[in-house]
Every structure is written in C-alpha cells, then in structure tokens.
Design an enzyme around this catalytic site. Structure first.
Site, PDB file in Angstrom:
ATOM      1  N   ARG A 224       0.662  -0.779   0.167  1.00  0.00           N
ATOM      2  CA  ARG A 224       0.058  -0.441  -0.027  1.00  0.00           C
ATOM      3  C   ARG A 224       0.919   1.153  -0.045  1.00  0.00           C
ATOM      4  NH1 ARG A 224      -3.865  -2.713  -1.563  1.00  0.00           N
ATOM      5  NH2 ARG A 224      -5.387  -2.828  -0.572  1.00  0.00           N
ATOM      6  N   HIS A 272      -0.707   0.102  -9.576  1.00  0.00           N
ATOM      7  CA  HIS A 272      -1.285  -1.212  -8.714  1.00  0.00           C
ATOM      8  C   HIS A 272      -2.341  -2.085  -9.379  1.00  0.00           C
ATOM      9  CE1 HIS A 272      -3.592  -0.890  -4.665  1.00  0.00           C
ATOM     10  NE2 HIS A 272      -4.033  -2.414  -5.059  1.00  0.00           N
TER      11      HIS A 272
HETATM   12  P1  NAP Z   1      -1.164 -11.637   4.826  1.00  0.00           P
HETATM   13  O1  NAP Z   1      -2.044 -12.851   4.348  1.00  0.00           O
HETATM   14  O2  NAP Z   1      -3.135 -11.106   5.594  1.00  0.00           O
HETATM   15  O3  NAP Z   1      -0.297 -11.661   5.232  1.00  0.00           O
HETATM   16  C1  NAP Z   1       0.384  -9.641   5.998  1.00  0.00           C
HETATM   17  C2  NAP Z   1       2.147 -10.567   6.320  1.00  0.00           C
HETATM   18  O4  NAP Z   1       2.625  -9.653   7.154  1.00  0.00           O
HETATM   19  C3  NAP Z   1       1.660 -11.372   7.851  1.00  0.00           C
HETATM   20  O5  NAP Z   1       2.530 -12.662   7.249  1.00  0.00           O
HETATM   21  C4  NAP Z   1       1.888 -11.111   8.578  1.00  0.00           C
HETATM   22  O6  NAP Z   1       2.329 -11.766   9.915  1.00  0.00           O
HETATM   23  C5  NAP Z   1       2.241  -9.529   8.169  1.00  0.00           C
HETATM   24  N1  NAP Z   1       2.717  -8.979   9.586  1.00  0.00           N
HETATM   25  C6  NAP Z   1       1.684  -7.553   9.484  1.00  0.00           C
HETATM   26  N2  NAP Z   1       2.087  -7.146  10.478  1.00  0.00           N
HETATM   27  C7  NAP Z   1       3.041  -6.750  11.140  1.00  0.00           C
HETATM   28  C8  NAP Z   1       4.045  -6.306  11.966  1.00  0.00           C
HETATM   29  N3  NAP Z   1       3.693  -5.564  12.718  1.00  0.00           N
HETATM   30  N4  NAP Z   1       5.401  -6.625  11.385  1.00  0.00           N
HETATM   31  C9  NAP Z   1       6.003  -8.004  11.182  1.00  0.00           C
HETATM   32  N5  NAP Z   1       4.926  -8.698  10.249  1.00  0.00           N
HETATM   33  C10 NAP Z   1       3.586  -8.209  10.279  1.00  0.00           C
HETATM   34  O7  NAP Z   1      -2.054 -10.919   3.925  1.00  0.00           O
HETATM   35  P2  NAP Z   1      -1.843 -11.094   2.454  1.00  0.00           P
HETATM   36  O8  NAP Z   1      -2.861 -11.476   1.473  1.00  0.00           O
HETATM   37  O9  NAP Z   1      -0.433 -11.080   1.952  1.00  0.00           O
HETATM   38  O10 NAP Z   1      -1.524  -9.427   2.040  1.00  0.00           O
HETATM   39  C11 NAP Z   1      -0.786  -8.527   2.103  1.00  0.00           C
HETATM   40  C12 NAP Z   1      -1.470  -7.115   1.705  1.00  0.00           C
HETATM   41  O11 NAP Z   1      -0.511  -7.011   0.180  1.00  0.00           O
HETATM   42  C13 NAP Z   1      -2.875  -6.582   1.473  1.00  0.00           C
HETATM   43  O12 NAP Z   1      -2.274  -6.626   3.040  1.00  0.00           O
HETATM   44  C14 NAP Z   1      -2.574  -5.733   0.430  1.00  0.00           C
HETATM   45  O13 NAP Z   1      -1.845  -4.390   1.200  1.00  0.00           O
HETATM   46  C15 NAP Z   1      -1.824  -5.962  -0.324  1.00  0.00           C
HETATM   47  N6  NAP Z   1      -1.708  -6.356  -1.570  1.00  0.00           N
HETATM   48  C16 NAP Z   1      -1.418  -5.609  -3.234  1.00  0.00           C
HETATM   49  C17 NAP Z   1      -2.042  -5.998  -3.798  1.00  0.00           C
HETATM   50  C18 NAP Z   1      -1.479  -4.966  -5.387  1.00  0.00           C
HETATM   51  O14 NAP Z   1      -2.208  -5.315  -6.861  1.00  0.00           O
HETATM   52  N7  NAP Z   1      -0.527  -4.294  -5.138  1.00  0.00           N
HETATM   53  C19 NAP Z   1      -2.379  -6.860  -4.592  1.00  0.00           C
HETATM   54  C20 NAP Z   1      -3.660  -8.237  -3.013  1.00  0.00           C
HETATM   55  C21 NAP Z   1      -2.416  -7.418  -1.964  1.00  0.00           C
HETATM   56  P3  NAP Z   1       1.648 -13.278  10.465  1.00  0.00           P
HETATM   57  O15 NAP Z   1       1.986 -13.800   9.636  1.00  0.00           O
HETATM   58  O16 NAP Z   1       3.119 -13.317  11.637  1.00  0.00           O
HETATM   59  O17 NAP Z   1       0.703 -13.077  10.899  1.00  0.00           O
HETATM   60  C1  GLV Z   2      -4.983  -5.047  -4.121  1.00  0.00           C
HETATM   61  O1  GLV Z   2      -4.460  -3.957  -3.559  1.00  0.00           O
HETATM   62  C2  GLV Z   2      -5.775  -5.719  -3.201  1.00  0.00           C
HETATM   63  O2  GLV Z   2      -5.435  -5.133  -1.897  1.00  0.00           O
HETATM   64  O3  GLV Z   2      -6.397  -6.936  -2.993  1.00  0.00           O
END
Ligand code: NAP
Ligand code: GLV
Length: 312
Positions: A224, A272
């Site tokens: 983000r 994005h």
């Molecule tokens: P997720 O499965 O919830 O994974 C989040 C990770 O971040 C987990 O490993 C978590 O640790 C870690 N984390 C959270 N807070 C932390 C902290 N304070 N210190 C250290 N580690 C921390 O999320 P995801 O599905 O992988 O997605 C991640 C993010 O990508 C989304 O929230 C979104 O903003 C972004 N995204 C972007 C796009 C794009 O097109 N650019 C698309 C999709 C998503 P734990 O495992 O230990 O809980």
């Molecule tokens: C895109 O940024 C998503 O959070 O799926």
C-alpha cells in the site's frame, strides 16, 4: 438469503451475474440507497452510507486482499470481514516481484538503453549473493513471493509478526528483529498489510539501514502507498544511497500526472496492478465461503477472516 453487491470503481453487473450463477438459491442485487438489508455483502471500498443500511449483515466479503479501506468503517457488531485468500493473486505477485528484482539485478534497463542506441555491450556479471532479498510480510502473498525468489538462488530473508518455517527463507520475527532484517537485506519487498504498526515503515530512518547501511538498497513496494513516506524516497535515490525503486501503490491513486515519481530515472511505476483481482476465481471463492456459512460452518473456520483487533 440476501446478498448485496457494492463495488466502488468496479462494474457490478458481471459480479452480480457471476454470483447469481454460483449461488442459485440466493437473492442477489446491486446495492442502491434504500435497498433491503442483506445477510452478506460483496464489496470494494463501500461508503459508510452503504454499511448504515446493513443492520443484519453477517459477512462483508472484500474483493481484494487488503482490508484497510474497510477497517475505518463503523460496522454492525455481528459483521465479520472476509478478505480474498489468494484467489489467483499470489502467482501474479510472484511474477511481478521476480520481474522487478531480476530487471534490477541483471541491469535490464541499462541493456535497453544500449540496445536502443544499437550498441552490443556487456555489463559485468553481479553475484546474487550480494543481493539478499528481504520480504516484509510472509502471509499468503509474501510466502509465495519468498519461495519464488528463493528459486532463483537469491538469499531470502522474511519478516513477520509470528515465526514461519519456509524452505530457503531466513525468518526474522517481530519488531525486535527488524533492524537485523533490514541490515541483512539489500532488496526490500513490502507485502505487509497497513496497520498502525506498519504505516510509514518505508521511511528514511529504516531505508538507511538496508544493506548494512551501505549504498545500493532497492525498494519494491507492492502493498500500500501508506507504507512509504513518499517525500523520503527521492532524496535517498538522488544521494545514491538507494539504487532504485519499483512502486505499484501510492498514497494518492491514480498517481497524479505531475508526481515526480513518474519521471524519476531510478523509479519504475505501475498502476496498482501487481496482483489483480481475478473475477471468476474470486466469485468461486466467495460463493464457496457463503455456502459453507449457510451450511453451519462458523466464520472462524474460514480462511481470510480478518481479525479487526490485529488489523489484517
Ligand atoms: P496476509 O496473508 O494477511 O499477510 C500479512 C503478513 O504481514 C503476515 O505474514 C503478517 O505476519 C505480516 N505482518 C503484519 N503485521 C506485521 C508487523 N507489525 N510486523 C511484521 N509482520 C507483520 O496478507 P497478504 O494476502 O499476503 O497481502 C498483503 C498485503 O498486500 C495486503 O494487505 C494488501 O495491502 C497488499 N496487496 C496489494 C496488491 C496489489 O495489487 N498491489 C494486491 C493484493 C494485496 P504474521 O503471518 O506473523 O501474522
Ligand atoms: C489489492 O490491492 C488488494 O488488496 O487486493
């Protein structure tokens, strides 16, 4: 069962028809002010006025992985937020990050300049051991990215809140290990959710710690815009402390046409799109979860249910 759809910046019709095909017994409509309350909602960045109509809402199904736009809403007490759990995103994210990493490591931008000038020149091979990659966030997306990067034999570090065991990935856990993680990483990939702890984590003070404090760090932000303190980046690039950045997300989106990132020679911008929501996969996943809930499965047994206290 009634399902309502409220998608800001997305055409609702294909979602409504896809959900109707996947859940034939349900009453599914696009939301309009004054629509009757629903049991479940399928949303992207809904306004508070939408939520205010939904007093009986049980499941708020986000058509993205990041739920930062939902956590600021005042929800009815029984409503649970459910995010997309991969649904075809992690492979896209792995492609994107590997592309950005390899483009930088193999100096493909410099080759392109030479090729445009018709010059047959080589660049000195670099050692991937000198380019350890640090992945912030080892969740659904970060884990897939870490494994993909490790396949190219880069040293891989991963930072998470709780311990992880991922082959080929050195895990750093919690705030107390953050400085060591940064020092051990040269290419930094942000795949964290936005929470009060992670907002602004890509700021000067932290970026200076990359690569053991030596120049040459590289930033890939695919999470983000709120993770990056935008004004901190260009001075670090212009001073030569950072070698470059690939940015897919921004504080203001679309990125304004006069934003300096568009034209900075060391920044690559994409709109994005590093991991797009795939409609068919997402509808199948959401419909499967709604079917499970209707058959008596509890929210806590579903993947992707958000812990509002934790913020992701
Ligand atoms: P997720 O499965 O919830 O994974 C989040 C990770 O971040 C987990 O490993 C978590 O640790 C870690 N984390 C959270 N807070 C932390 C902290 N304070 N210190 C250290 N580690 C921390 O999320 P995801 O599905 O992988 O997605 C991640 C993010 O990508 C989304 O929230 C979104 O903003 C972004 N995204 C972007 C796009 C794009 O097109 N650019 C698309 C999709 C998503 P734990 O495992 O230990 O809980
Ligand atoms: C895109 O940024 C998503 O959070 O799926």
């Amino acid at each position: 069962m009634r399902i309502t759809v409220c998608l800001t910046d997305n055409r609702p019709d294909p979602w409504v028809s896809g959900l109707r095909a996947a859940l034939p017994g349900a009453d599914i409509e696009n939301w309009e002010p004054g629509s009757p309350p629903a049991d479940h909602a399928v949303v992207w960045m809904p306004p508070q006025a939408f939520i205010d109509d939904q007093l009986a809402l049980r499941g708020l199904f986000n058509i993205g992985a990041g739920v930062d736009a939902l956590l600021g809403l005042k929800l009815p007490p029984q409503t649970r937020i459910v995010r997309l759990d991969d649904a075809g995103m992690s492979v896209q994210m792995a492609e994107y990050v590997c592309h950005a990493l390899i483009r930088h490591f193999r100096e493909f931008d410099a080759y392109e300049v030479e090729a445009r000038a018709g010059r047959w020149t080589f660049r000195k091979p670099r050692s991937r051991g000198d380019f350890p990659v640090g992945i912030m966030g080892l969740g659904v997306l970060g884990e897939r990215v870490a494994k993909a990067v490790a396949q190219f034999d880069f040293p891989v570090n991963g930072w998470s809140r709780t311990p992880k065991a991922i082959d080929g990935v050195r895990n750093f856990v919690g705030a107390e290990s953050f400085d060591d993680f940064l020092a051990a990483s040269r290419v930094l990939v942000c795949l964290l959710p936005v929470t009060p702890e992670t907002r602004g984590v890509l700021r000067c003070e932290n970026l200076l710690k990359l690569n053991g404090g030596k120049p040459g760090g590289y930033v890939i932000n695919v999470a983000r815009g709120a993770h990056l303190v935008e004004d901190d980046l260009i001075p670090l690039l212009d001073a030569g402390q950072l070698a470059g950045a690939t940015l897919d997300v921004f504080e203001q989106e679309p990125l304004p046409g006069d934003h300096p990132y568009w034209r900075h020679p060391k920044i690559n911008v994409t709109p994005h799109g590093s991991a797009r929501t795939l409609r068919d996969e997402s509808i199948a996943q959401i419909a499967g979860k709604i079917r499970a809930l209707e058959s008596g499965v509890g929210f806590d047994a579903l993947p992707g249910v958000v812990d509002a206290g934790r913020g992701y």
